[in-house]
Scaffold this motif. Structure first.
Motif, PDB file in Angstrom:
ATOM      1  N   GLN A  23      19.076 -14.682  53.620  1.00 48.20           N
ATOM      2  CA  GLN A  23      20.236 -14.622  54.513  1.00 48.20           C
ATOM      3  C   GLN A  23      21.139 -13.436  54.152  1.00 48.20           C
ATOM      4  OE1 GLN A  23      20.697 -16.376  57.195  1.00 48.20           O
ATOM      5  NE2 GLN A  23      22.653 -15.425  57.675  1.00 48.20           N
ATOM      6  N   GLN A  24      21.376 -13.215  52.863  1.00 49.41           N
ATOM      7  CA  GLN A  24      22.230 -12.095  52.458  1.00 49.41           C
ATOM      8  C   GLN A  24      21.590 -10.753  52.805  1.00 49.41           C
ATOM      9  OE1 GLN A  24      21.545 -14.626  50.296  1.00 49.41           O
ATOM     10  NE2 GLN A  24      23.538 -15.593  49.996  1.00 49.41           N
ATOM     11  N   VAL A  25      20.283 -10.652  52.620  1.00 48.45           N
ATOM     12  CA  VAL A  25      19.578  -9.411  52.964  1.00 48.45           C
ATOM     13  C   VAL A  25      19.674  -9.173  54.463  1.00 48.45           C
ATOM     14  CG1 VAL A  25      17.311  -8.291  53.027  1.00 48.45           C
ATOM     15  CG2 VAL A  25      18.037  -9.521  50.980  1.00 48.45           C
ATOM     16  N   HIS A  26      19.487 -10.211  55.251  1.00 48.55           N
ATOM     17  CA  HIS A  26      19.570 -10.097  56.707  1.00 48.55           C
ATOM     18  C   HIS A  26      20.969  -9.665  57.140  1.00 48.55           C
ATOM     19  CE1 HIS A  26      18.535 -10.854  60.842  1.00 48.55           C
ATOM     20  NE2 HIS A  26      19.582 -11.657  60.967  1.00 48.55           N
ATOM     21  N   GLU A  27      22.005 -10.269  56.544  1.00 47.03           N
ATOM     22  CA  GLU A  27      23.383  -9.907  56.875  1.00 47.03           C
ATOM     23  C   GLU A  27      23.678  -8.461  56.479  1.00 47.03           C
ATOM     24  OE1 GLU A  27      25.839 -12.778  54.964  1.00 47.03           O
ATOM     25  OE2 GLU A  27      25.247 -14.395  56.310  1.00 47.03           O
ATOM     26  N   ALA A  28      23.180  -8.041  55.335  1.00 48.34           N
ATOM     27  CA  ALA A  28      23.403  -6.666  54.897  1.00 48.34           C
ATOM     28  C   ALA A  28      22.726  -5.677  55.845  1.00 48.34           C
ATOM     29  CB  ALA A  28      22.883  -6.476  53.481  1.00 48.34           C
ATOM     30  N   ARG A  29      21.518  -5.981  56.273  1.00 48.64           N
ATOM     31  CA  ARG A  29      20.815  -5.096  57.221  1.00 48.64           C
ATOM     32  C   ARG A  29      21.540  -5.035  58.547  1.00 48.64           C
ATOM     33  NH1 ARG A  29      14.644  -6.931  55.962  1.00 48.64           N
ATOM     34  NH2 ARG A  29      14.424  -5.771  54.007  1.00 48.64           N
ATOM     35  N   GLU A  30      22.035  -6.169  59.013  1.00 54.32           N
ATOM     36  CA  GLU A  30      22.777  -6.185  60.273  1.00 54.32           C
ATOM     37  C   GLU A  30      24.050  -5.346  60.161  1.00 54.32           C
ATOM     38  OE1 GLU A  30      23.561 -10.103  61.661  1.00 54.32           O
ATOM     39  OE2 GLU A  30      21.479 -10.465  62.253  1.00 54.32           O
ATOM     40  N   LYS A  31      24.735  -5.434  59.034  1.00 49.45           N
ATOM     41  CA  LYS A  31      25.958  -4.658  58.835  1.00 49.45           C
ATOM     42  C   LYS A  31      25.640  -3.161  58.811  1.00 49.45           C
ATOM     43  CE  LYS A  31      30.289  -4.093  57.823  1.00 49.45           C
ATOM     44  NZ  LYS A  31      31.326  -4.273  58.812  1.00 49.45           N
ATOM     45  N   VAL A  32      24.556  -2.781  58.135  1.00 51.02           N
ATOM     46  CA  VAL A  32      24.163  -1.374  58.082  1.00 51.02           C
ATOM     47  C   VAL A  32      23.813  -0.878  59.482  1.00 51.02           C
ATOM     48  CG1 VAL A  32      22.370   0.210  57.260  1.00 51.02           C
ATOM     49  CG2 VAL A  32      23.431  -1.398  55.681  1.00 51.02           C
ATOM     50  N   LEU A  33      23.060  -1.675  60.243  1.00 51.15           N
ATOM     51  CA  LEU A  33      22.716  -1.290  61.605  1.00 51.15           C
ATOM     52  C   LEU A  33      23.951  -1.160  62.479  1.00 51.15           C
ATOM     53  CD1 LEU A  33      19.484  -3.367  62.317  1.00 51.15           C
ATOM     54  CD2 LEU A  33      19.689  -0.888  62.136  1.00 51.15           C
ATOM     55  N   GLN A  34      24.894  -2.077  62.313  1.00 52.82           N
ATOM     56  CA  GLN A  34      26.133  -2.022  63.079  1.00 52.82           C
ATOM     57  C   GLN A  34      26.896  -0.736  62.765  1.00 52.82           C
ATOM     58  OE1 GLN A  34      28.877  -5.168  62.217  1.00 52.82           O
ATOM     59  NE2 GLN A  34      30.384  -4.456  63.697  1.00 52.82           N
ATOM     60  N   LEU A  35      26.994  -0.384  61.492  1.00 54.61           N
ATOM     61  CA  LEU A  35      27.684   0.845  61.112  1.00 54.61           C
ATOM     62  C   LEU A  35      26.961   2.083  61.648  1.00 54.61           C
ATOM     63  CD1 LEU A  35      28.661  -0.027  57.434  1.00 54.61           C
ATOM     64  CD2 LEU A  35      30.179   0.136  59.416  1.00 54.61           C
ATOM     65  N   GLN A  36      25.637   2.057  61.623  1.00 54.52           N
ATOM     66  CA  GLN A  36      24.878   3.189  62.157  1.00 54.52           C
ATOM     67  C   GLN A  36      25.102   3.336  63.661  1.00 54.52           C
ATOM     68  OE1 GLN A  36      20.901   2.252  60.883  1.00 54.52           O
ATOM     69  NE2 GLN A  36      21.077   3.473  59.016  1.00 54.52           N
ATOM     70  N   PHE A  37      25.085   2.230  64.395  1.00 53.68           N
ATOM     71  CA  PHE A  37      25.306   2.296  65.838  1.00 53.68           C
ATOM     72  C   PHE A  37      26.731   2.736  66.163  1.00 53.68           C
ATOM     73  CE2 PHE A  37      21.538  -0.552  66.390  1.00 53.68           C
ATOM     74  CZ  PHE A  37      20.810   0.343  67.149  1.00 53.68           C
ATOM     75  N   GLU A  38      27.710   2.309  65.359  1.00 51.83           N
ATOM     76  CA  GLU A  38      29.080   2.769  65.579  1.00 51.83           C
ATOM     77  C   GLU A  38      29.184   4.274  65.364  1.00 51.83           C
ATOM     78  OE1 GLU A  38      31.526   0.421  62.999  1.00 51.83           O
ATOM     79  OE2 GLU A  38      31.334  -1.375  64.232  1.00 51.83           O
ATOM     80  N   GLY A  39      28.490   4.778  64.351  1.00 48.18           N
ATOM     81  CA  GLY A  39      28.484   6.220  64.112  1.00 48.18           C
ATOM     82  C   GLY A  39      27.824   6.974  65.240  1.00 48.18           C
ATOM     83  N   ILE A  40      26.707   6.462  65.732  1.00 47.62           N
ATOM     84  CA  ILE A  40      26.006   7.102  66.845  1.00 47.62           C
ATOM     85  C   ILE A  40      26.873   7.058  68.106  1.00 47.62           C
ATOM     86  CG2 ILE A  40      24.034   6.870  68.410  1.00 47.62           C
ATOM     87  CD1 ILE A  40      22.415   5.961  65.947  1.00 47.62           C
TER      88      ILE A  40
END
Length: 86
Positions: A23-40
Motif C-alpha cells: 500500500q505504501q509503495v502504491h501511494e508513493a508511486r501515485e504521488k510521484v505520478l501526480q507530481l509528474q503530471f502537474e509538472g507536465i
C-alpha cells in the motif's frame, strides 16, 4: 531467524527503509505520478501561452505586409493619374 534478503553482517538500517508494504509503495508511486503530471501540465500551459504570443506576432506581421502592399498599390494609382485639369 535469518532473513534471506539481508547479507550476513550488514546493517539493518540499510535495508529496513525499503521494507514497505504494498500500500505504501502504491501511494508513493501515485504521488510521484501526480507530481509528474502537474509538472507536465504546467509546461503545457507555458507552451500554450508562448504559442498564443507567437500567433499574435504572426498576424501582426501578415497585417503589416498586406498594409504595405496596399500602400504601394495606392501610391502607384496616385502616380498614374494625370495631373492635368478637367
Amino acid at each position: 531467524m535469518n532473513d534471506l534478503r539481508r547479507p550476513p553482517g550488514g546493517s539493518r538500517y540499510l535495508y529496513e527503509p525499503f521494507e514497505y508494504g504494498v500500500q505504501q509503495v502504491h501511494e508513493a508511486r501515485e504521488k510521484v505520478l501526480q507530481l509528474q503530471f502537474e509538472g507536465i501540465d504546467g509546461r503545457l500551459d507555458r507552451i500554450e501561452a508562448v504559442m498564443e504570443r507567437l500567433e499574435r506576432r504572426l498576424w501582426l506581421t501578415v497585417y503589416g505586409v498586406v498594409a504595405t502592399i496596399l500602400a504601394q498599390a495606392a501610391s502607384q494609382l496616385v502616380t498614374m493619374t494625370p495631373h492635368g485639369g478637367l
